[in-house]
Design a protein around this motif. Sequence first.
Motif, PDB file in Angstrom:
ATOM      1  N   LYS A  20     -46.706   9.180  -1.681  1.00  0.00           N
ATOM      2  CA  LYS A  20     -46.006   8.879  -2.927  1.00  0.00           C
ATOM      3  C   LYS A  20     -44.504   8.838  -2.681  1.00  0.00           C
ATOM      4  O   LYS A  20     -44.021   9.334  -1.672  1.00  0.00           O
ATOM      5  N   GLY A  21     -43.780   8.264  -3.625  1.00  0.00           N
ATOM      6  CA  GLY A  21     -42.329   8.229  -3.549  1.00  0.00           C
ATOM      7  C   GLY A  21     -41.833   7.148  -2.601  1.00  0.00           C
ATOM      8  O   GLY A  21     -42.567   6.229  -2.230  1.00  0.00           O
ATOM      9  N   PRO A  22     -40.564   7.256  -2.204  1.00  0.00           N
ATOM     10  CA  PRO A  22     -39.968   6.225  -1.351  1.00  0.00           C
ATOM     11  C   PRO A  22     -40.734   5.969  -0.055  1.00  0.00           C
ATOM     12  O   PRO A  22     -40.819   4.833   0.403  1.00  0.00           O
ATOM     13  N   ALA A  23     -41.318   7.005   0.528  1.00  0.00           N
ATOM     14  CA  ALA A  23     -42.044   6.831   1.796  1.00  0.00           C
ATOM     15  C   ALA A  23     -43.261   5.932   1.647  1.00  0.00           C
ATOM     16  O   ALA A  23     -43.758   5.398   2.641  1.00  0.00           O
ATOM     17  N   SER A  24     -43.733   5.725   0.428  1.00  0.00           N
ATOM     18  CA  SER A  24     -44.883   4.844   0.229  1.00  0.00           C
ATOM     19  C   SER A  24     -44.559   3.401   0.624  1.00  0.00           C
ATOM     20  O   SER A  24     -45.459   2.612   0.902  1.00  0.00           O
ATOM     21  N   TYR A  25     -43.286   3.057   0.670  1.00  0.00           N
ATOM     22  CA  TYR A  25     -42.860   1.717   1.067  1.00  0.00           C
ATOM     23  C   TYR A  25     -42.783   1.553   2.591  1.00  0.00           C
ATOM     24  O   TYR A  25     -42.694   0.436   3.090  1.00  0.00           O
ATOM     25  N   PHE A  26     -42.763   2.633   3.335  1.00  0.00           N
ATOM     26  CA  PHE A  26     -42.460   2.576   4.762  1.00  0.00           C
ATOM     27  C   PHE A  26     -43.412   1.721   5.582  1.00  0.00           C
ATOM     28  O   PHE A  26     -42.957   0.935   6.432  1.00  0.00           O
ATOM     29  N   PRO A  27     -44.735   1.803   5.388  1.00  0.00           N
ATOM     30  CA  PRO A  27     -45.617   0.920   6.178  1.00  0.00           C
ATOM     31  C   PRO A  27     -45.326  -0.565   5.933  1.00  0.00           C
ATOM     32  O   PRO A  27     -45.295  -1.368   6.875  1.00  0.00           O
ATOM     33  N   SER A  28     -45.060  -0.914   4.687  1.00  0.00           N
ATOM     34  CA  SER A  28     -44.745  -2.301   4.355  1.00  0.00           C
ATOM     35  C   SER A  28     -43.405  -2.725   4.953  1.00  0.00           C
ATOM     36  O   SER A  28     -43.259  -3.858   5.424  1.00  0.00           O
ATOM     37  N   ILE A  29     -42.440  -1.821   4.971  1.00  0.00           N
ATOM     38  CA  ILE A  29     -41.123  -2.127   5.547  1.00  0.00           C
ATOM     39  C   ILE A  29     -41.267  -2.424   7.036  1.00  0.00           C
ATOM     40  O   ILE A  29     -40.715  -3.404   7.536  1.00  0.00           O
ATOM     41  N   GLU A  30     -42.031  -1.596   7.746  1.00  0.00           N
ATOM     42  CA  GLU A  30     -42.230  -1.825   9.177  1.00  0.00           C
ATOM     43  C   GLU A  30     -42.944  -3.152   9.438  1.00  0.00           C
ATOM     44  O   GLU A  30     -42.561  -3.904  10.332  1.00  0.00           O
ATOM     45  N   LYS A  31     -43.950  -3.445   8.645  1.00  0.00           N
ATOM     46  CA  LYS A  31     -44.709  -4.684   8.814  1.00  0.00           C
ATOM     47  C   LYS A  31     -43.848  -5.912   8.481  1.00  0.00           C
ATOM     48  O   LYS A  31     -43.850  -6.895   9.207  1.00  0.00           O
ATOM     49  N   THR A  32     -43.090  -5.827   7.412  1.00  0.00           N
ATOM     50  CA  THR A  32     -42.298  -6.964   6.944  1.00  0.00           C
ATOM     51  C   THR A  32     -41.106  -7.276   7.844  1.00  0.00           C
ATOM     52  O   THR A  32     -40.832  -8.439   8.129  1.00  0.00           O
ATOM     53  N   TYR A  33     -40.406  -6.238   8.297  1.00  0.00           N
ATOM     54  CA  TYR A  33     -39.150  -6.454   9.021  1.00  0.00           C
ATOM     55  C   TYR A  33     -39.246  -6.204  10.521  1.00  0.00           C
ATOM     56  O   TYR A  33     -38.290  -6.456  11.252  1.00  0.00           O
ATOM     57  N   GLY A  34     -40.392  -5.718  10.994  1.00  0.00           N
ATOM     58  CA  GLY A  34     -40.620  -5.588  12.418  1.00  0.00           C
ATOM     59  C   GLY A  34     -39.799  -4.532  13.138  1.00  0.00           C
ATOM     60  O   GLY A  34     -39.636  -4.611  14.353  1.00  0.00           O
ATOM     61  N   ARG A  35     -39.288  -3.571  12.402  1.00  0.00           N
ATOM     62  CA  ARG A  35     -38.516  -2.477  13.002  1.00  0.00           C
ATOM     63  C   ARG A  35     -39.075  -1.162  12.497  1.00  0.00           C
ATOM     64  O   ARG A  35     -39.469  -1.053  11.340  1.00  0.00           O
ATOM     65  N   PRO A  36     -39.075  -0.144  13.348  1.00  0.00           N
ATOM     66  CA  PRO A  36     -39.544   1.171  12.894  1.00  0.00           C
ATOM     67  C   PRO A  36     -38.645   1.722  11.786  1.00  0.00           C
ATOM     68  O   PRO A  36     -37.429   1.492  11.788  1.00  0.00           O
ATOM     69  N   VAL A  37     -39.225   2.438  10.862  1.00  0.00           N
ATOM     70  CA  VAL A  37     -38.467   3.048   9.776  1.00  0.00           C
ATOM     71  C   VAL A  37     -37.358   3.932  10.326  1.00  0.00           C
ATOM     72  O   VAL A  37     -36.261   3.978   9.768  1.00  0.00           O
ATOM     73  N   GLN A  38     -37.614   4.609  11.437  1.00  0.00           N
ATOM     74  CA  GLN A  38     -36.587   5.496  12.000  1.00  0.00           C
ATOM     75  C   GLN A  38     -35.290   4.741  12.307  1.00  0.00           C
ATOM     76  O   GLN A  38     -34.198   5.264  12.090  1.00  0.00           O
ATOM     77  N   GLU A  39     -35.391   3.509  12.765  1.00  0.00           N
ATOM     78  CA  GLU A  39     -34.184   2.713  13.028  1.00  0.00           C
ATOM     79  C   GLU A  39     -33.393   2.485  11.744  1.00  0.00           C
ATOM     80  O   GLU A  39     -32.177   2.583  11.736  1.00  0.00           O
ATOM     81  N   TRP A  40     -34.107   2.157  10.673  1.00  0.00           N
ATOM     82  CA  TRP A  40     -33.434   1.945   9.383  1.00  0.00           C
ATOM     83  C   TRP A  40     -32.770   3.241   8.910  1.00  0.00           C
ATOM     84  O   TRP A  40     -31.631   3.233   8.452  1.00  0.00           O
ATOM     85  N   LEU A  41     -33.489   4.348   9.025  1.00  0.00           N
ATOM     86  CA  LEU A  41     -32.935   5.622   8.571  1.00  0.00           C
ATOM     87  C   LEU A  41     -31.677   5.984   9.347  1.00  0.00           C
ATOM     88  O   LEU A  41     -30.696   6.463   8.764  1.00  0.00           O
ATOM     89  N   ASP A  42     -31.681   5.755  10.648  1.00  0.00           N
ATOM     90  CA  ASP A  42     -30.508   6.053  11.465  1.00  0.00           C
ATOM     91  C   ASP A  42     -29.300   5.222  11.026  1.00  0.00           C
ATOM     92  O   ASP A  42     -28.180   5.730  10.941  1.00  0.00           O
ATOM     93  N   LEU A  43     -29.531   3.940  10.754  1.00  0.00           N
ATOM     94  CA  LEU A  43     -28.447   3.078  10.275  1.00  0.00           C
ATOM     95  C   LEU A  43     -27.914   3.561   8.927  1.00  0.00           C
ATOM     96  O   LEU A  43     -26.701   3.589   8.692  1.00  0.00           O
ATOM     97  N   ILE A  44     -28.818   3.923   8.049  1.00  0.00           N
ATOM     98  CA  ILE A  44     -28.438   4.325   6.694  1.00  0.00           C
ATOM     99  C   ILE A  44     -27.665   5.632   6.691  1.00  0.00           C
ATOM    100  O   ILE A  44     -26.668   5.768   5.970  1.00  0.00           O
ATOM    101  N   VAL A  45     -28.084   6.597   7.478  1.00  0.00           N
ATOM    102  CA  VAL A  45     -27.387   7.890   7.534  1.00  0.00           C
ATOM    103  C   VAL A  45     -25.927   7.671   7.921  1.00  0.00           C
ATOM    104  O   VAL A  45     -25.028   8.273   7.334  1.00  0.00           O
ATOM    105  N   GLU A  46     -25.689   6.813   8.881  1.00  0.00           N
ATOM    106  CA  GLU A  46     -24.308   6.514   9.291  1.00  0.00           C
ATOM    107  C   GLU A  46     -23.519   5.917   8.119  1.00  0.00           C
ATOM    108  O   GLU A  46     -22.365   6.256   7.901  1.00  0.00           O
ATOM    109  N   ARG A  47     -24.133   5.035   7.386  1.00  0.00           N
ATOM    110  CA  ARG A  47     -23.483   4.345   6.269  1.00  0.00           C
ATOM    111  C   ARG A  47     -23.208   5.294   5.106  1.00  0.00           C
ATOM    112  O   ARG A  47     -22.187   5.183   4.442  1.00  0.00           O
TER     113      ARG A  47
END
Length: 84
Positions: A20-47
């Motif tokens: 449930k919650g925001p993490a429920s989107y994570f499998p779709s994000i990985e499938k759609t954009y071809g990058r692991p969620v961890q990469e996105w999280l690392d970019l976002i934390v910096e921002r």
Amino acid sequence: MRMTEHRVVAPQIAPGERVKGPASYFPSIEKTYGRPVQEWLDLIVERLAGEMHMEVVAWLKAEYGLGHGHANALVAYCTAALAK
């Protein structure tokens, strides 16, 4: 990439596990954009060190072509994890 002291770790979601919650989107994000969620999280934390939630959402949409729901879920997950 520079590591931050407040690194946010992606959850481990087992196949078929209902999340449930925001993490429920994570499998779709990985499938759609071809990058692991961890990469996105690392970019976002910096921002998030210097920008507000919606500024980071807008950046993800403009820079990487993420849909609003996916961008918002990633940023919300980071924001909540950093607030702990």
